[in-house]
Design a protein around this motif. Structure first.
Motif, PDB file in Angstrom:
ATOM      1  N   UNK A  88      -1.651   2.974  -7.568  1.00 55.18           N
ATOM      2  CA  UNK A  88      -0.479   2.575  -6.797  1.00 55.18           C
ATOM      3  C   UNK A  88       0.037   3.664  -5.878  1.00 55.18           C
ATOM      4  N   UNK A  89      -0.066   4.914  -6.272  1.00 51.99           N
ATOM      5  CA  UNK A  89       0.268   5.964  -5.313  1.00 51.99           C
ATOM      6  C   UNK A  89      -0.682   5.911  -4.110  1.00 51.99           C
ATOM      7  N   UNK A  90      -1.933   5.622  -4.399  1.00 49.88           N
ATOM      8  CA  UNK A  90      -2.886   5.556  -3.287  1.00 49.88           C
ATOM      9  C   UNK A  90      -2.691   4.283  -2.465  1.00 49.88           C
ATOM     10  N   UNK A  91      -2.259   3.189  -3.100  1.00 47.34           N
ATOM     11  CA  UNK A  91      -1.957   1.968  -2.350  1.00 47.34           C
ATOM     12  C   UNK A  91      -0.810   2.202  -1.374  1.00 47.34           C
ATOM     13  N   UNK A  92       0.201   2.930  -1.817  1.00 47.42           N
ATOM     14  CA  UNK A  92       1.350   3.222  -0.961  1.00 47.42           C
ATOM     15  C   UNK A  92       0.941   4.063   0.229  1.00 47.42           C
ATOM     16  N   UNK A 101      -9.407   0.071  -1.950  1.00 50.26           N
ATOM     17  CA  UNK A 101      -9.507   1.526  -1.745  1.00 50.26           C
ATOM     18  C   UNK A 101     -10.598   2.147  -2.600  1.00 50.26           C
ATOM     19  N   UNK A 102     -10.971   1.450  -3.678  1.00 51.20           N
ATOM     20  CA  UNK A 102     -11.947   1.996  -4.613  1.00 51.20           C
ATOM     21  C   UNK A 102     -11.331   2.735  -5.775  1.00 51.20           C
ATOM     22  N   UNK A 103     -10.037   3.045  -5.693  1.00 49.47           N
ATOM     23  CA  UNK A 103      -9.342   3.697  -6.804  1.00 49.47           C
ATOM     24  C   UNK A 103      -8.782   2.599  -7.692  1.00 49.47           C
ATOM     25  N   UNK A 104      -9.667   1.979  -8.480  1.00 46.20           N
ATOM     26  CA  UNK A 104      -9.332   0.732  -9.157  1.00 46.20           C
ATOM     27  C   UNK A 104      -8.554   0.918 -10.456  1.00 46.20           C
ATOM     28  N   UNK A 151       2.537  17.403  -3.858  1.00 46.95           N
ATOM     29  CA  UNK A 151       1.892  16.487  -4.789  1.00 46.95           C
ATOM     30  C   UNK A 151       1.904  15.049  -4.285  1.00 46.95           C
ATOM     31  N   UNK A 152       0.779  14.434  -4.403  1.00 50.04           N
ATOM     32  CA  UNK A 152       0.570  12.995  -4.234  1.00 50.04           C
ATOM     33  C   UNK A 152      -0.876  12.752  -4.617  1.00 50.04           C
ATOM     34  N   UNK A 153      -1.146  11.619  -5.177  1.00 49.32           N
ATOM     35  CA  UNK A 153      -2.521  11.286  -5.549  1.00 49.32           C
ATOM     36  C   UNK A 153      -3.437  11.421  -4.333  1.00 49.32           C
ATOM     37  N   UNK A 154      -4.514  12.170  -4.485  1.00 49.43           N
ATOM     38  CA  UNK A 154      -5.568  12.386  -3.485  1.00 49.43           C
ATOM     39  C   UNK A 154      -5.213  13.439  -2.438  1.00 49.43           C
ATOM     40  N   UNK A 331     -16.686  -1.443  -8.263  1.00 51.06           N
ATOM     41  CA  UNK A 331     -16.187  -0.616  -9.366  1.00 51.06           C
ATOM     42  C   UNK A 331     -15.412  -1.412 -10.417  1.00 51.06           C
ATOM     43  N   UNK A 332     -15.285  -2.709 -10.253  1.00 46.05           N
ATOM     44  CA  UNK A 332     -14.582  -3.537 -11.224  1.00 46.05           C
ATOM     45  C   UNK A 332     -15.596  -4.031 -12.262  1.00 46.05           C
TER      46      UNK A 332
END
Length: 429
Positions: A88-92, A101-104, A151-154, A331-332
């Motif tokens: 969700x951080x990456x979705x935002x 995004x692949x970060x499932x 800080x933030x994911x990725x 990746x799912x």
């Protein structure tokens, strides 16, 4: 509890002695804002992990509520599925659902790489090949606008060859006062060196809610810490004299109390010789080593399932955006096991299961909903809005900063069109 000082902020910082962590600021040299970008406004995107949609009112986060009353408040923000931290951080920041995004998930298996991604692995987190799409800081830097990330994911990863100009490797040793000072120092840099996009992440509420449950005194205390930190941050930013600084306060997901005394055990139908197992208490994914075992295992799981639902990747409910047509990066899992709240799996035979969890379908469990507040010169005032999907925060920030994004994303411009001020000659964003 409502009036915290900087002295308390020092006490409730990121001090975890005994761990050697990199606390130095990283700076990518040789970059500068173009003259065009120097005229743009500023956005500070703040995430308070696990800050459920109702926490500000429930625990009287008076500073955040006051600041939001001067701008925009959402009834809630709807996280992407699964409603967990990294996706969700990456979705935002990317505008993409996790499946796109692949970060499932926080942890997952990649069939092609025959490798697992895990949020606890520094090497994996910093490897940009795991992340699809273009985070806002990548787009900004490509367009000659500097960015910074506390800080933030990725943000530690080189994605499309780019990291933020200023960033830190995630650690929990730097106190909040030092972090606020770093933001002020960035904004006091000369115009050519000054970041216009700043991300700022706070983990305290999520930590306490997991360990003690969302209705605990510890969460009350953590919410007030966040409230004080945000207030001190916005006051400190005022000292820079910059007039065009906008704040967007979000969370990645909410939190709920689960039945941690009666977890679901590992189903008997799962043969670990035939499947790779990934996931946690809220989502279990099975990756077939041989496709011929998928149907029989699925049928057996369906027969024994109690307190959880079983799906093939081909029949996952479409609103989750987590099925075969959405699995852009393969990746799912072939089979998904999703518990019904408040149930959780005890996938790894843990002796202790936390009382606070997230990850459920946010259309079913309202406690998964996140917070959204925004204030600053770009925003309309005294505006309350209905819930919206978090992927549209990407559109909002890109609209404020004038960042173009030619590739397909999952958000839309309804949010910026609704809550941003428009000059008389402006076209729709």
């Amino acid at each position: 509890m409502k009036k915290h000082t900087l002295a308390l902020l020092i006490l409730f910082g990121f001090a975890f002695p005994g761990f050697s962590q990199d606390t130095t600021q990283k700076v990518i040299t040789g970059r500068s804002n173009s003259l065009k970008q120097q005229k743009k406004p500023y956005v500070i995107l703040i995430s308070a992990d696990g800050f459920r949609y109702d926490f500000a009112k429930r625990y009287h986060a008076d500073n955040i509520l006051r600041l939001a009353s001067e701008g925009v408040s959402a009834a809630s923000m709807i996280p992407s599925y699964p409603s967990v931290t990294f996706p969700n951080h990456y979705a935002i920041i990317s505008g993409l659902y996790p499946s796109h995004s692949g970060l499932v998930n926080n942890t997952f298996y990649d069939r092609v790489r025959n490798e697992r991604y895990a949020m606890g692995s520094k090497l994996k987190v910093a490897d940009g090949t795991w992340y699809g799409g273009s985070p806002l800081w990548v787009l900004a830097e490509q367009q000659k606008m500097l960015s910074a990330s506390y800080y933030w994911v990725a943000s530690e990863a080189e994605i499309k060859g780019i990291r933020p100009t200023y960033y830190y490797i995630y650690n929990e040793q730097i106190g909040i006062n030092s972090r606020i000072k770093a933001v002020v120092d960035w904004l006091n840099l000369p115009p050519a060196e000054r970041p216009h996009l700043i991300t700022f992440y706070l983990p305290q509420v999520d930590h306490e809610a997991h360990l003690n449950g969302p209705e605990s005194p510890q969460v009350d205390h953590a919410v007030h810490f966040i409230d004080s930190a945000v207030n001190e941050l916005q006051k400190a930013v005022k000292t820079t004299g910059l007039k065009d600084v906008n704040f967007v306060f979000v969370s990645d997901h909410g939190m709920t109390r689960v039945d941690n005394q009666n977890p679901i055990g590992i189903p008997a139908a799962i043969d670990t010789a035939k499947f790779v197992i990934s996931g946690d208490g809220i989502l279990v994914e099975l990756y077939a080593k041989d496709k011929q075992y998928i149907k029989s295992t699925y049928d057996a799981l369906k027969k024994e399932a109690v307190d959880y639902d079983v799906y093939l990747k081909t029949n996952v409910p479409p609103h989750l955006h987590y099925g075969v047509t959405d699995d852009w990066h393969n990746r799912i899992g072939d089979i998904l096991l999703i518990p019904r709240a408040p149930k959780v799996f005890n996938l790894w035979n843990s002796k202790k299961i936390n009382p606070g969890w997230h990850g459920y379908d946010p259309t079913v469990v309202k406690d998964m909903h996140a917070s959204f507040y925004a204030w600053g010169p770009a925003f309309k005032q005294h505006l309350n809005i209905a819930p919206f999907e978090n992927v549209s925060v990407f559109n909002l920030v890109s609209s404020i900063l004038g960042i173009s994004h030619p590739d397909k994303t999952d958000g839309n411009n309804k949010l910026p069109n609704l809550i941003l001020k428009k000059k008389p000659n402006d076209k729709a964003f």
